[in-house]
Design a protein around this motif. Structure first.
Motif, mmCIF file in Angstrom:
data_model
loop_
_atom_site.group_PDB
_atom_site.id
_atom_site.type_symbol
_atom_site.label_atom_id
_atom_site.label_comp_id
_atom_site.label_asym_id
_atom_site.label_seq_id
_atom_site.Cartn_x
_atom_site.Cartn_y
_atom_site.Cartn_z
ATOM 1 N N GLU A 147 48.638 33.022 40.170
ATOM 2 C CA GLU A 147 48.189 32.623 41.478
ATOM 3 C C GLU A 147 46.768 32.622 41.388
ATOM 4 N N ASP A 148 45.998 33.252 42.418
ATOM 5 C CA ASP A 148 44.375 33.026 42.591
ATOM 6 C C ASP A 148 43.849 34.467 42.230
ATOM 7 N N TYR A 149 44.604 35.155 41.587
ATOM 8 C CA TYR A 149 43.825 36.379 41.221
ATOM 9 C C TYR A 149 42.696 36.311 40.447
ATOM 10 N N ARG A 187 37.946 31.113 33.115
ATOM 11 C CA ARG A 187 39.014 30.698 33.933
ATOM 12 C C ARG A 187 39.119 29.332 34.182
ATOM 13 N N PRO A 188 40.460 28.590 34.511
ATOM 14 C CA PRO A 188 40.304 27.064 34.800
ATOM 15 C C PRO A 188 40.240 26.761 36.259
ATOM 16 N N GLY A 189 40.052 27.856 37.108
ATOM 17 C CA GLY A 189 39.802 27.677 38.631
ATOM 18 C C GLY A 189 41.184 27.469 39.382
ATOM 19 N N VAL A 190 41.114 27.594 40.652
ATOM 20 C CA VAL A 190 42.054 27.520 41.493
ATOM 21 C C VAL A 190 41.831 26.299 42.538
ATOM 22 N N PRO A 191 42.694 25.165 42.559
ATOM 23 C CA PRO A 191 41.997 24.249 43.744
ATOM 24 C C PRO A 191 41.852 24.916 45.113
ATOM 25 N N ASP A 192 40.743 24.448 45.748
ATOM 26 C CA ASP A 192 40.483 24.759 47.089
ATOM 27 C C ASP A 192 40.265 26.419 47.313
ATOM 28 N N VAL A 193 40.051 27.017 46.044
ATOM 29 C CA VAL A 193 40.067 28.538 46.037
ATOM 30 C C VAL A 193 38.660 29.090 45.352
ATOM 31 N N CYS A 194 38.721 28.562 44.039
ATOM 32 C CA CYS A 194 37.585 28.909 43.292
ATOM 33 C C CYS A 194 37.261 27.841 42.011
ATOM 34 N N GLU A 195 36.155 27.603 41.798
ATOM 35 C CA GLU A 195 35.724 26.620 40.748
ATOM 36 C C GLU A 195 35.983 27.210 39.380
ATOM 37 N N ILE A 212 53.442 34.297 23.716
ATOM 38 C CA ILE A 212 52.953 35.499 24.220
ATOM 39 C C ILE A 212 53.611 35.584 25.777
ATOM 40 N N SER A 213 53.522 36.636 26.196
ATOM 41 C CA SER A 213 54.202 36.768 27.604
ATOM 42 C C SER A 213 53.174 36.589 28.869
ATOM 43 N N MET A 214 51.854 36.610 28.564
ATOM 44 C CA MET A 214 50.895 36.738 29.677
ATOM 45 C C MET A 214 50.525 35.507 30.034
ATOM 46 N N THR A 215 50.456 35.219 31.506
ATOM 47 C CA THR A 215 50.263 34.076 32.103
ATOM 48 C C THR A 215 49.185 33.230 31.541
ATOM 49 N N GLY A 216 48.031 33.650 31.103
ATOM 50 C CA GLY A 216 47.053 32.891 30.642
ATOM 51 C C GLY A 216 46.212 33.455 29.624
ATOM 52 N N GLN A 217 45.421 32.828 28.978
ATOM 53 C CA GLN A 217 44.826 33.463 27.698
ATOM 54 C C GLN A 217 43.353 32.620 27.553
ATOM 55 N N THR A 218 42.680 33.167 26.883
ATOM 56 C CA THR A 218 41.276 32.560 26.336
ATOM 57 C C THR A 218 41.772 31.788 24.968
ATOM 58 N N LEU A 243 40.803 48.611 39.300
ATOM 59 C CA LEU A 243 40.993 48.852 40.494
ATOM 60 C C LEU A 243 42.236 49.275 40.832
ATOM 61 N N ASP A 244 43.402 48.652 40.105
ATOM 62 C CA ASP A 244 44.711 49.061 40.316
ATOM 63 C C ASP A 244 45.559 48.961 39.131
ATOM 64 N N ILE A 245 46.800 49.589 39.160
ATOM 65 C CA ILE A 245 47.541 49.633 37.956
ATOM 66 C C ILE A 245 48.557 48.003 37.631
ATOM 67 N N ALA A 246 48.348 47.330 38.720
ATOM 68 C CA ALA A 246 49.064 45.865 38.511
ATOM 69 C C ALA A 246 48.561 44.989 37.830
ATOM 70 N N LEU A 247 49.695 44.075 37.238
ATOM 71 C CA LEU A 247 49.251 42.948 36.364
ATOM 72 C C LEU A 247 48.544 43.604 34.984
ATOM 73 N N ASP A 248 49.535 43.288 33.999
ATOM 74 C CA ASP A 248 48.954 43.715 32.729
ATOM 75 C C ASP A 248 47.791 42.952 31.939
ATOM 76 N N SER A 249 47.410 43.336 31.216
ATOM 77 C CA SER A 249 46.318 42.486 30.412
ATOM 78 C C SER A 249 46.284 42.970 28.814
ATOM 79 N N ALA A 250 45.959 42.127 28.056
ATOM 80 C CA ALA A 250 45.932 42.493 26.528
ATOM 81 C C ALA A 250 44.841 41.728 25.848
ATOM 82 N N VAL A 251 44.299 42.390 24.623
ATOM 83 C CA VAL A 251 43.370 41.896 23.868
ATOM 84 C C VAL A 251 44.002 41.776 22.617
ATOM 85 N N PHE A 252 43.873 40.570 21.654
ATOM 86 C CA PHE A 252 44.481 40.464 20.287
ATOM 87 C C PHE A 252 43.319 40.075 19.415
#
Length: 693
Positions: A147-149, A187-195, A212-218, A243-252
């Motif tokens: 989304e636009d997180y 980040r790639p940015g989100v049209p009309d939200v952020c560059e 891998i299962s994550m939505t995006g990666q560097t 900030l919260d426990i939502a949405l996992d992240s990982a470093v490889f």
């Protein structure tokens, strides 16, 4: 139950598609560090520590293998803010496995300056390098690329290197910047939200066939630092939810990428912006504590004359490499690229330039294009090697700091003269400087060009005369002009218009660049042309009842312009309601607010006079109902006060106060009107009036 589901899902996906990584939790932390990440005899590692959510049934530490997938690392360590095994692809859902009770990490809070962290996972160990630098490869992946997180939120991670004196720094840095790597900084940015930000380092959004299962990666990035050989260091590889426990992240972390290197310094090349100059002598120092042998190479060829020499000097283009042997099992390498260029020269002295203000009331600051001097200073020197840079202080030009960032439109405070310093160099390498003046000229004019003009249109939408003249009021002897429609772009240039004025035949924005002929200064003047046209519909609505003795009408107009109204005069106003109208004929008028055109419409107020004076003076000689023709099937009967019928008529001829040709005396007389209304109903109205002689 959840862990069992994830394991079964992983086995199924691997057997079915064989396109995803595998993750195992069977390695100890010591094995992950010594056998997977470092696997080198050039560093002594010890004191292995770790933390994750095992107290809550969640293990965020694992070993991964690429299997048959296209993941960029063959094997390595994965650290996650959720289940490590959840990192197995594909990306077909959102991983969200943290719990509030699983805490964050104080070291990460401190170095990242983030207050609220949850679900921390880390591996920590000590090491003693034999060389003067080290590096390892990593990539960051996160569900916060969904989304636009990415525009506002990112989990946090760091590679915290701490020396023996307790000094710490974070090595998880975006290349060529001071920004830490995160979903918001890469980040790639989100049209009309952020560059986009640092998009060159973004690896992509993952899909149904991802490793891998994550939505995006560097992309694969490198953490590196110089170190002191023989000193003890601690490194903490840590990640946590922010900030919260939502949405996992990982470093490889790439296996075997923990490299203990010999640093010869940064490359000195044109592309890096720091080449050396012909005549310079550059020292390469590979000195390492405990080194037994040094072997130098140039463009791949062994330089045997420098065997076992730690420090050498060079003065020519070359690619150097060095091998430093501490033991037969520990050989570290270093390399550097060097380019030497011809020192730049100032081909021609720059010209003094002029900047202009255009009136004493002009709030805009003077603007000048400093790069007009670039061709003079550069001459025929290669622009791929050399560049001209501009500064306001000589010391800044010499130290290559505080460069004027927009020299094509340099804006400065009002003054009569300023000195600009130009530097020609290849980045930070050898250079020459020269100065020139910028003189401020106050041209002191106020353009008479209005903010807005009106183009009058007819009912077919075609322009009618006179068309608006956009006039700057400037002299063609002092200024040249280029006119543009809608935007100051080459494609919008109105080539035929070079005068200080332009007659517009279309609506829209118009711009003219007025260039002072003597000093070459330019200013952009702008205006806007709008259209106005007659109403498509114009009607008069009688609001009052007939015979009300005070007529009221409403004038209505429909069209694409604002309109003004009047009755019987040209005294226009925005008022649409007109009252106090006696019986009789009237003319209604409508015009647009710009006075382009006037439309009229006649109307009647149906009423009767309360008295008449048939004395032959031509005034009020006849009694009649005004607007009788507006009524259907009308008939008028007039009676004396005794009810005797005197006359009957059905038209607008009225009654002259006689019967059988004999004038009747002054008195009250009665009438009865019958007519058919718009509903087809027969209506009757009775009243009286006076005859005066």
């Amino acid at each position: 139950m959840r862990r069992f589901f994830c394991t079964v899902f992983y086995l199924f996906s691997f057997l079915s598609f064989a396109q995803q990584i595998s993750v195992s939790e069977d390695f100890t932390v010591a094995e992950l560090v010594k056998d997977v990440l470092v696997n080198s005899n050039c560093a002594e590692t010890s004191n292995y520590r770790s933390f994750t959510g095992t107290d809550f049934g969640i293990n965020g530490i694992g070993y991964f293998n690429k299997e048959e997938s296209r993941f960029p690392y063959a094997e390595g360590i994965v650290l996650s803010t959720g289940y490590a095994i959840d990192a197995v692809g594909p990306n077909d859902d959102i991983k969200d496995s943290g719990v509030l009770e699983w805490p964050g990490d104080e070291d990460l809070k401190s170095i990242a300056r983030i207050a609220n962290l949850f679900n921390a996972t880390y591996i920590q160990f000590d090491f003693v390098p034999l060389t003067n630098s080290f590096s390892f490869n990593f990539l960051f992946a996160s569900e916060e690329y969904s989304e636009d997180y990415q525009c506002e939120f990112s989990d946090s991670f760091a590679f915290i290197l701490t020396d023996s004196n307790g000094n710490s720094k974070n090595l998880a840095i975006v290349p060529n910047s001071n920004s830490t790597v995160s979903a918001t900084s890469v980040r790639p940015g989100v049209p009309d939200v952020c560059e986009p930000r640092n998009e060159d380092f973004f690896g992509g959004i993952n899909g149904s066939n991802s490793s891998i299962s994550m939505t995006g990666q560097t992309k694969s990035l490198t953490a590196k630092s110089e170190v002191i050989p023989g000193e003890s260091y601690t490194i903490k590889l840590v990640i946590a939810d922010n900030l919260d426990i939502a949405l996992d992240s990982a470093v490889f972390l790439e296996g075997d990428s923990f490299s203990l290197d010999v640093s010869l310094g940064e490359d000195r090349t044109i592309s890096q912006g720091n080449p050396l100059c012909i005549g310079d002598v550059y020292t390469l120092d590979a000195t390492s504590v405990g080194a037994q042998h040094y072997r130098w190479y140039s463009n791949g060829e062994r330089l045997t004359q420098y065997d076992d020499v730690a420090i050498i000097t060079v003065s020519d283009d070359i690619s150097f490499a060095v091998e430093v042997e501490f033991s037969p099992q520990c050989v570290s390498k270093g390399r550097i690229e060097l380019e030497f260029i011809t020192p730049p020269t100032i081909e021609s002295p720059p010209l003094d330039l002029d900047a202009c203000t255009f009136s004493d009331d002009d709030l805009d600051l003077p603007v000048v294009d400093l790069t007009l001097n670039t061709p003079l200073i550069m001459g025929g020197q290669n622009p791929e090697i050399y560049g001209v840079h501009y500064f306001t202080e000589l010391s800044d030009a010499q130290e290559f700091i505080n460069e004027i960032r927009a020299p094509q439109a340099y804006t400065f405070q009002r003054t009569q003269e300023i000195i600009i310093y130009a530097r020609i160099s290849s980045g930070t390498s050898c250079f020459e400087t020269i100065s020139f003046s910028v003189n401020v000229r106050n041209l002191n004019f106020l353009s008479v060009l209005k903010d807005e003009y009106v183009l009058c249109l007819d009912t077919q939408g075609q322009p009618i005369a006179p068309r608006p003249e956009l006039d700057t009021g400037l002299s063609p002897d002092l200024y040249s002009f280029q006119w543009y429609k809608d935007a100051v772009l080459e494609k919008n240039l109105i080539a035929s218009e070079t005068n200080p004025n332009l007659v517009a035949s279309e609506t829209g924005s118009y711009f003219t660049i007025a260039r002072n002929i003597e000093f070459g200064c330019e200013t952009i003047l702008s205006t806007h042309v709008i259209s106005s046209e007659p109403p498509i519909v114009f009607e008069v609505l009688v609001l009052s009842d007939i015979f009300s003795n005070e007529g009221i009408v409403e004038l209505r107009a429909e069209g694409n312009s604002p309109y003004r109204f009047a009755v019987d005069t040209m005294d226009f106003s925005e008022n649409q309601i007109f009252g106090g109208l006696a019986a009789g004929e009237y003319t209604a008028y409508v015009t647009d607010v710009y006075g382009c055109s006037v439309i009229s419409k006649d109307f009647l107020i149906v009423d009767y006079p309360r008295f008449f004076t048939p004395n032959g003076d031509g005034i009020n000689d006849t009694w009649k109902i005004f607007g009788l023709s507006e009524l259907n099937n009308s008939e008028i009967k007039i009676f004396d006060r005794f009810g005797v019928l005197l006359t009957t008529y059905e038209n607008d001829s009225g009654w002259n106060g006689t019967t059988n040709g004999k004038p009747l005396p002054s008195s009250d007389y009665w009438f009865k009107l019958t007519y058919t209304n718009s509903l087809g109903e027969i209506k009757e109205f009775k009243s009286h009036f006076s005859l005066k002689r």
